[in-house]
Design a protein around this motif. Structure first.
Motif, PDB file in Angstrom:
ATOM      1  N   THR A   1      16.405 -37.684   4.174  1.00  0.00           N
ATOM      2  CA  THR A   1      17.640 -38.055   4.384  1.00  0.00           C
ATOM      3  C   THR A   1      18.247 -39.053   3.392  1.00  0.00           C
TER       4      THR A   1
ATOM      5  N   PHE B   1      22.959 -41.191   9.468  1.00  0.00           N
ATOM      6  CA  PHE B   1      22.278 -40.515   8.262  1.00  0.00           C
ATOM      7  C   PHE B   1      22.522 -39.017   8.285  1.00  0.00           C
TER       8      PHE B   1
ATOM      9  N   TRP C   1      19.217 -41.809   4.596  1.00  0.00           N
ATOM     10  CA  TRP C   1      19.389 -43.092   5.342  1.00  0.00           C
ATOM     11  C   TRP C   1      19.331 -44.665   4.652  1.00  0.00           C
ATOM     12  N   LYS C   2      20.621 -45.308   5.005  1.00  0.00           N
ATOM     13  CA  LYS C   2      20.727 -46.565   4.209  1.00  0.00           C
ATOM     14  C   LYS C   2      19.901 -47.644   5.207  1.00  0.00           C
TER      15      LYS C   2
END
Lengths: 307, 309
Positions: free
Chosen positions: B37, B46, B39-40
Motif C-alpha cells: 500500500t 491508504f 500508506w503514510k
C-alpha cells in the motif's frame, strides 16, 4: 571417534631412535616461543578492551577544554560533581525509566515464558508441536519486519510512550528465547517428582509453582540474566515506541535512548564530561551483574546461540 | 488427557500466546499487507498499489547502496571476528607450555576470558558513545591522539574517521569486531574444552606440530560452533542499525553522503522521518528475505559431515 584420528599426520617414516631427542628439543623450543607469542597477543587484546573503557571513565573527570585538547592528558581535579550533574541532566530519569520497565518486564517474561514452556514440554495435546515451533520461529525474523505495524498496534492500544506498552512488548519479544530455553529445561526434570506431587493431591497449577518451578531454578537464573541484559540494552524497540507524542508528554526515554539523546545534544551545547559520566553510570550496573554472575552470564549467552 | 488438564493447559497458554500473537506475529504478518500500500501512517486511509513499493525500492539508489554496505559487512565482520576468536581461543586452551608433552591453556586464561567477554554485556549505545570519542576528529580522540603522539598524523590535519567515505565502514567494522570477539571466543573455548585431551596427546606423539593439531583436529571438531557463529554474525551484519544510526552523521545515520547507509537506517528514516510506512514495510520484507536466504546459504555452504566424539 576414529575420523579425526585418521586425519592426523602419520609418524615420519624414516624416524630413528637417534633422531628422537632432537625432535623433542625442537618441540620444547616451539612451546616456549609459542608461549611468549600467545601471551603477547592475549595481553594486547586485553589492553585493547580495557584501555578505551578506562580512558572514557577518566575523561569524565576532565573539563571540556582538556578533552578537546589532548587525548592523553591526566585529569587535574578529581571531583565527583560531574556524576551528580549527569544524574540531574537526565541520566537519573532515564535510569529510573529503565528500572521501572525492567522490574515488571523481566519477572513477567520469566513467568509467562516458563508457563508456556512448561505446558509445551510436559503435556501432550493436539497442536503442541505447532505451538512450540510457533513460539521458537519468532527468533528467526528480524525485528525490523514488525516495526511499522507494531508502532500502530501500540498506538491503537493507546500505549505509545507508556511503561505498560514497552513492558508488554518486551515480554512478547523475549518469548521465543525464553520458551525455547525453558522448554529444554523442563524436559529434563524427573517425571517421578511430578507424579508424586499429583498423587499427593496437588493441582497442576500448584505442582507447577511449588514443585517444578523451584526445581528449574538454575535454568531460570540463566534465562533471567539473559533477559535482563537483553532488555536493559534494548534500543530499537524504545526508539520506536517511547517518543513523546506531544510537547506536553514527559520524556520516558530508557537509558540507552537517553545516552544517545545526550550525545546528540553535544552538537549544540558541549558538555562531554557529563556524557562520559552518564556512560560510566550506565556501565556500572552491567559490570556488577557481569562480575557477580560471570559464569552464568557466559554460559547463558553461549547456550542461547548454540542451539 | 483428562478434562481438567485441558483447562489447565489452556489457562497457562492463554496470556503468553495472546501477547505473542498481538505484538509479534500479527505485526509480522501485517507488514506484508502494508508493503503493498501507499500508506503514510497519518490516517487509516491508504490504497492498494501492488508491487509499486518494491519496484521503487529497486530504483532507490540509497537503498541499493545500503544493501551493498550490508553485503560488505556480511563478508568482513564474520571472517575477521571468527578468525580472531579462533586464534585467541586456541591460544587460551592450547597455547600453554604443556608439561610432559601435553597441551594446556596459558596461565591466566580465566582472567582473559572475563576481560574479553566484558564488551558483550555493554549496550551498543554505550559502544556508540565510547567509539565516537575514540574516533573524534581532533587531537582529543583516542586514535588521533595516539597517532599524533607517534608522529604518524599531522596534528593540524587529523583523520576524520567517521566522515571519510573510505574509512567509515571500516571504523564500524572495528567496533563490531571489538564487541564480538570475546563472545565467540567463549563459545569456541567451550567447544574446545569438550575435545578429549588424549586426541591431542596422540597427535603429539605422532609428531604433529601445534599448527597441524589446530587445523587437523581442533577446527574439524569445532565446525558446528563455527557454523553457528557464522550465521549469528551474518544476521548481526544485516542489522547494524544502532551503530550506524548513532555513530555516523545524518538523521538516523548513514553519512557522510550515504556512504555508511544500511538497510535498517534507510527503513527507519523512511518510517519515522518521512512517514512512508508502506514503503518502509517493503524494506522490512526485503530484509527478511535477504536474512532467510543468507541463513540457508550459509548453513548449506558450511555443511560438513558431523563428527561425534
Amino acid at each position: 571417534m576414529s575420523a579425526p584420528l585418521k586425519e592426523t599426520a602419520p609418524p615420519p617414516a624414516g624416524r630413528t631412535s637417534a633422531k628422537a631427542p632432537a625432535k623433542a628439543g625442537e618441540r620444547r623450543g616451539e612451546g616456549v616461543t609459542l608461549n611468549a607469542f600467545s601471551h603477547g597477543f592475549l595481553a594486547l587484546w586485553a589492553l585493547m578492551i580495557v584501555l578505551p573503557l578506562l580512558w572514557l571513565v577518566l575523561s569524565s573527570f576532565k573539563t571540556d577544554a582538556q578533552i578537546a585538547g589532548s587525548a592523553f592528558g591526566w585529569p587535574e581535579n578529581w571531583t565527583f560533581d560531574v556524576f551528580s550533574r549527569a544524574w540531574e541532566k537526565g541520566i537519573g530519569d532515564y535510569f529510573l525509566n529503565t528500572v521501572v520497565v525492567l522490574v515488571f518486564s523481566v519477572p513477567l517474561t520469566m513467568l509467562f515464558g516458563s508457563m508456556a514452556a512448561y505446558v509445551l514440554a510436559r503435556y501432550p495435546f493436539p497442536g503442541n508441536r505447532f505451538l512450540y515451533y510457533f513460539f521458537v520461529a519468532g527468533a528467526m525474523f528480524p525485528v525490523f519486519l514488525a516495526l511499522v505495524p507494531l508502532f500502530f498496534m501500540v498506538k491503537r492500544l493507546d500505549m505509545l510512550n507508556t511503561y505498560q506498552g514497552l513492558i508488554l512488548v518486551y515480554v512478547a519479544y523475549s518469548m521465543p528465547f525464553t520458551v525455547f530455553f525453558m522448554h529444554a529445561f523442563f524436559r529434563t526434570l524427573p517425571t517421578a517428582v511430578f507424579e508424586a506431587a499429583i498423587l499427593d493431591g496437588a493441582s497442576h497449577t500448584r505442582t507447577f509453582f511449588q514443585v517444578m518451578l523451584p526445581m528449574a531454578k538454575p535454568g531460570l537464573i540463566s534465562v533471567g540474566i539473559f533477559n535482563t541484559l537483553g532488555q536493559w540494552n534494548q534500543f530499537i524497540l524504545p526508539t520506536v515506541l517511547m517518543q513523546p507524542q506531544s510537547g506536553d508528554d514527559p520524556e520516558r526515554y530508557v537509558l540507552t535512548q537517553g545516552l544517545i539523546q545526550l550525545q546528540q545534544q553535544q552538537g549544540y551545547a558541549s558538555d562531554l564530561p557529563v556524557l562520559f559520566a552518564g556512560v560510566t553510570i550506565a556501565m556500572i550496573p552491567m559490570l556488577v551483574v557481569y562480575l557477580s554472575f560471570q559464569r552464568q552470564v557466559q554460559a547463558g549467552l553461549t547456550s542461547a546461540t548454540l542451539k | 488427557m483428562r478434562k481438567g488438564q485441558y483447562r489447565f493447559v489452556a489457562g497457562f497458554l492463554l496470556v503468553p500466546v495472546a501477547l505473542y500473537l498481538i505484538f509479534v506475529i500479527w505485526p509480522y504478518i501485517q507488514t506484508f499487507g502494508y508493503s503493498l500500500t501507499d500508506w503514510k501512517g497519518q490516517s487509516q486511509t491508504f490504497s492498494f498499489v501492488g508491487l509499486d513499493n518494491y519496484e521503487a525500492l529497486f530504483r532507490d539508489d540509497i537503498f541499493m547502496g545500503a544493501i551493498w554496505h550490508n553485503i560488505l559487512f556480511l563478508v568482513f565482520i564474520p571472517v575477521i571476528t571468527i578468525l580472531l576468536a579462533l586464534f585467541f581461543a586456541f591460544m587460551l586452551n592450547a597455547g600453554g607450555r604443556g608439561r610432559a608433552g601435553g597441551v594446556s591453556g596459558v596461565a591466566g586464561s580465566k582472567f582473559y576470558r572475563v576481560v574479553y567477554f566484558f564488551p558483550q554485556v555493554l549496550s551498543l549505545a554505550i559502544l556508540a558513545v565510547l567509539f565516537r570519542a575514540v574516533y573524534r576528529s581532533d587531537g582529543g580522540g583516542m586514535l588521533n591522539g595516539a597517532l599524533v603522539k607517534l608522529g604518524l598524523v599531522d596534528a593540524d590535519r587529523p583523520v576524520e574517521w567517521l566522515n571519510e567515505p573510505d574509512f567509515v565502514l571500516w571504523a564500524l567494522i572495528v567496533v563490531v569486531v571489538w564487541h564480538g570477539v570475546g563472545f565467540y571466543l567463549v563459545l569456541f573455548s567451550a567447544a574446545m574444552q569438550s575435545i578429549p585431551k588424549d586426541i591431542y596427546e596422540a597427535a603429539l606423539i605422532d609428531g604433529a606440530s601445534r599448527g597441524q593439531s589446530f587445523f587437523r583436529i581442533t577446527l574439524p571438531l569445532l565446525w558446528d560452533s563455527v557454523q553457528t557463529a557464522w550465521v549469528y554474525l551474518g544476521i548481526a551484519a544485516m542489522d547494524m542499525f544502532i551503530l550506524v544510526s548513532t555513530m555516523t552523521s545524518g538523521e538516523f545515520g548513514g553519512g557522510p553522503d550515504h556512504h555508511s547507509e544500511v538497510m535498517a537506517t534507510v527503513m527507519m528514516r523512511n518510517f519515522l522521518y518521512y512517514g512512508k510506512s508502506g514503503y518502509a514495510c517493503a524494506m522490512g520484507v526485503i530484509m527478511l528475505l535477504l536474512t532467510l536466504i543468507l541463513s540457508v546459504v550459509m548453513l548449506r555452504a558450511t555443511r560438513r559431515e558431523r563428527i561425534e566424539f
